[in-house]
Design a protein around this motif. Structure first.
Motif, mmCIF file in Angstrom:
data_model
loop_
_atom_site.group_PDB
_atom_site.id
_atom_site.type_symbol
_atom_site.label_atom_id
_atom_site.label_comp_id
_atom_site.label_asym_id
_atom_site.label_seq_id
_atom_site.Cartn_x
_atom_site.Cartn_y
_atom_site.Cartn_z
ATOM 1 N N ASP A 201 0.824 -1.206 0.000
ATOM 2 C CA ASP A 201 0.000 0.000 0.000
ATOM 3 C C ASP A 201 0.860 1.259 0.000
ATOM 4 O O ASP A 201 0.406 2.329 -0.391
ATOM 5 C CB ASP A 201 -0.918 -0.025 1.230
ATOM 6 C CG ASP A 201 -2.268 0.623 0.942
ATOM 7 O OD1 ASP A 201 -2.569 0.855 -0.249
ATOM 8 O OD2 ASP A 201 -3.014 0.894 1.896
ATOM 9 N N SER A 202 2.102 1.142 0.459
ATOM 10 C CA SER A 202 2.964 2.317 0.609
ATOM 11 C C SER A 202 3.421 2.865 -0.733
ATOM 12 O O SER A 202 3.937 2.131 -1.570
ATOM 13 C CB SER A 202 4.192 1.939 1.445
ATOM 14 O OG SER A 202 5.057 3.049 1.596
ATOM 15 N N ARG A 203 3.241 4.164 -0.934
ATOM 16 C CA ARG A 203 3.771 4.845 -2.110
ATOM 17 C C ARG A 203 3.688 6.348 -1.889
ATOM 18 O O ARG A 203 2.751 6.830 -1.261
ATOM 19 C CB ARG A 203 3.028 4.428 -3.375
ATOM 20 C CG ARG A 203 1.535 4.682 -3.315
ATOM 21 C CD ARG A 203 0.773 3.700 -4.197
ATOM 22 N NE ARG A 203 -0.638 4.067 -4.299
ATOM 23 C CZ ARG A 203 -1.561 3.773 -3.379
ATOM 24 N NH1 ARG A 203 -1.223 3.124 -2.280
ATOM 25 N NH2 ARG A 203 -2.812 4.132 -3.537
ATOM 26 N N TYR A 204 4.708 7.051 -2.399
ATOM 27 C CA TYR A 204 4.778 8.493 -2.142
ATOM 28 C C TYR A 204 5.259 9.220 -3.395
ATOM 29 O O TYR A 204 5.943 8.631 -4.226
ATOM 30 C CB TYR A 204 5.717 8.778 -0.967
ATOM 31 C CG TYR A 204 7.100 8.195 -1.104
ATOM 32 C CD1 TYR A 204 8.081 8.833 -1.853
ATOM 33 C CD2 TYR A 204 7.435 6.987 -0.482
ATOM 34 C CE1 TYR A 204 9.350 8.290 -1.982
ATOM 35 C CE2 TYR A 204 8.703 6.438 -0.612
ATOM 36 C CZ TYR A 204 9.654 7.094 -1.358
ATOM 37 O OH TYR A 204 10.903 6.546 -1.500
ATOM 38 N N PRO A 205 4.885 10.515 -3.503
ATOM 39 C CA PRO A 205 5.398 11.307 -4.637
ATOM 40 C C PRO A 205 6.909 11.467 -4.499
ATOM 41 O O PRO A 205 7.434 11.525 -3.377
ATOM 42 C CB PRO A 205 4.706 12.668 -4.467
ATOM 43 C CG PRO A 205 3.567 12.424 -3.521
ATOM 44 C CD PRO A 205 3.995 11.285 -2.639
ATOM 45 N N GLY A 206 7.589 11.579 -5.617
ATOM 46 C CA GLY A 206 9.056 11.625 -5.609
ATOM 47 C C GLY A 206 9.630 12.700 -4.706
ATOM 48 O O GLY A 206 10.660 12.497 -4.061
ATOM 49 N N ALA A 207 8.959 13.847 -4.634
ATOM 50 C CA ALA A 207 9.500 14.962 -3.855
ATOM 51 C C ALA A 207 9.010 14.950 -2.412
ATOM 52 O O ALA A 207 9.340 15.841 -1.638
ATOM 53 C CB ALA A 207 9.118 16.287 -4.510
#
Ligand SMILES: [Ca+2]
Ligand SMILES: [Ca+2]
Ligand SMILES: [Ca+2]
Length: 363
Positions: A201-207
Motif C-alpha cells: 500500500d505504501s507509495r509516495y510522490p518523488g518529492a
C-alpha cells in the motif's frame, strides 16, 4: 475519551526528562512503509488489455494504470520450460517501460481473476532481474535469459519497477523454451491471459519521500497508503532508548494528519525495502496511543511521552488512524523527532560521557 486525554496529560508531565536529547538527525536512514496486506490497483483501458502483448505487433500495447508491481498471468497451450523472453517497447512514454521483472511459475489451475492480486495459486519464483529496454519506441529489446529448471503450466510476469513512470506499458512479450530466444514463442495469440498486481500500500510522490521527516525543514512526507503507513528509521547516533516523540504538521489538508500511532523497536539489520510492509525484521511494540496534533499547519505538535527502558538500533512508527480517514487521500507529516538517551557506547563515541548520569537516574 476523557480517560485517554487525562492519561496523555499525565504522561507529558511525567516526561520532563531534561536530559533527553533529539535522537533523529538529517541523513539518518529512513524508508516508507505500510503494514497493510498486498493489494491490487490493477486496471487497463479496454483497448489496451493484456491480450495485446501476445499479438506480435508492438503497435498494440498492454497498459496498466497500477504502475509498479503490475503484470500478467499467461497460460501457454501446453506446459513449457521458459528459459528466455523478449519484450518490445510500446509507442510512447519510455518511463512506462518495464525495468525490474520477476517471473513465477505454477502448475495449479488459474483461479485468480482479472485485475486481482494474482495470488490465488501457489507460485514458485523462477527468476528475476533487470531488462534494459531501448529508448527507441516500437522496438524489440534484448533477449533476457531465465534461469529455470522446470516446466510450468502457467507463468506470472510482474514488473516490479518501470523505468520511472506510475503507469506500466509494454508492446509485446515473447517467451521461449530456448535460452537464446531461438525457436517459436511458447506464448501467443489465444492463450488465456489476465492482468494482475500485488503491491504494497505504501507509495509516495518523488518529492515527498520519508527523508523529509528528518530534513529539518517543513518539506513533508506524504504516503498514499493512508492508514497503517509510516516509516522505519535507523538513527545514525546508534543504539538508543526513546521515550517521547514530537510531530510537526504539514502545510495543508489536516484530515491527513495522524491520529493514532504505534512505535516498535528492533536490533535487527533492516531488510525491509522502501515502500515495503515493514515485516522483514523482528519488531517489539514499545508503545502506542493517540496524538492530538494542532489544526494549525506547519506547526510543532505536543510532546508525547511513553514508558520505555529498552534500547534499539532502529524504530518503526506507523499511523493506524488519521484525523479524518474518510476524507484523506493520504497520510502526511512535516517532521518527526524522537527524544531519549543514546546508549553508553554511543555516548563514549560522541564524547558525552557525562550524560551517562541519565542512565543512573532512570535505573
Ligand atoms: Ca502488441
Ligand atoms: Ca521536513
Ligand atoms: Ca494503508
Amino acid at each position: 475519551m476523557k480517560k485517554l486525554a487525562f492519561a496523555l496529560i499525565v504522561a507529558v508531565v511525567a516526561c520532563g526528562s531534561s536530559y533527553a536529547i533529539p535522537i533523529l538527525r538529517p541523513g539518518d536512514a529512513v524508508i516508507a512503509i505500510d503494514t497493510d496486506p498486498l493489494a491490487s490497483r490493477s486496471s487497463y483501458p479496454g483497448g489496451e488489455n493484456p491480450t495485446f502483448i501476445l499479438d506480435g505487433d508492438p503497435g498494440t500495447k498492454y497498459l496498466n494504470f497500477g504502475g509498479n508491481f503490475t503484470g500478467f498471468i499467461v497460460t501457454p497451450s501446453a506446459p513449457a520450460q521458459v528459459q528466455s523472453f523478449v519484450m518490445a517497447t510500446a509507442n510512447d512514454a519510455e518511463g512506462r517501460d518495464p525495468k525490474v521483472w520477476k517471473l513465477y511459475g505454477t502448475n495449479d489451475p488459474i483461479t485468480s481473476t482479472d485485475n486481482s492480486t494474482g495470488l490465488a495459486e501457489n507460485w514458485v519464483l523462477v527468476d528475476s532481474g533487470t531488462v534494459a529496454l531501448p529508448a527507441d519506441r516500437l522496438t524489440v529489446g534484448p533477449v533476457v535469459t531465465v534461469n529455470n529448471a522446470a516446466a510450468y503450466a502457467s507463468y506470472k510476469m510482474v514488473v516490479e519497477q518501470t523505468k520511472g513512470a506510475t503507469i506500466m506499458q509494454v508492446g509485446d512479450v515473447l517467451m521461449y523454451a530456448s535460452t537464446d530466444g531461438s525457436g517459436a514463442s511458447v506464448i501467443g495469440p489465444g492463450n488465456p491471459i489476465i492482468a494482475v498486481q500485488a503491491a504494497p500500500d505504501s507509495r509516495y510522490p518523488g518529492a515527498e519521500g520519508p527523508a523529509n521527516i528528518i530534513d529539518g525543514t517543513l518539506a513533508k512526507y506524504l504516503n498514499f497508503g493512508k492508514t497503517n503507513s509510516g516509516f522505519i528509521v535507523t538513527p545514525s547516533i546508534g543504539s538508543s532508548i526513546i521515550d517521547a516523540f514530537q510531530i510537526t504538521t504539514a502545510n495543508d489538508s489536516p484530515e491527513r494528519d495522524p491520529l493514532s500511532w504505534e512505535i516498535y523497536g528492533t536490533n535487527d539489520a533492516i531488510a525491509t525495502e522502501d515502500n515495503g510492509q515493514g515485516d522483514a525484521e523482528m519488531w517489539a511494540l514499545i508503545a502506542s496511543g493517540l496524538v492530538f496534533l494542532p489544526m494549525e499547519r506547519d506547526t510543532v505538535g505536543p510532546m508525547v511521552s511513553f514508558a520505555n527502558g529498552d534500547a534499539y538500533t532502529s524504530y518503526k512508527m506507523i499511523f493506524p488512524l488519521l484525523r479524518d480517514g474518510d476524507a484523506a487521500n493520504s497520510m502526511q507529516i512535516a517532521e518527526v523527532q524522537f527524544y531519549g538517551v543514546p546508549e553508553p557506547a554511543t555516548l563514549a563515541l560522541l564524547g558525552l560521557g557525562a550524560i551517562s548520569l541519565v542512565r543512573k537516574r532512570r535505573a
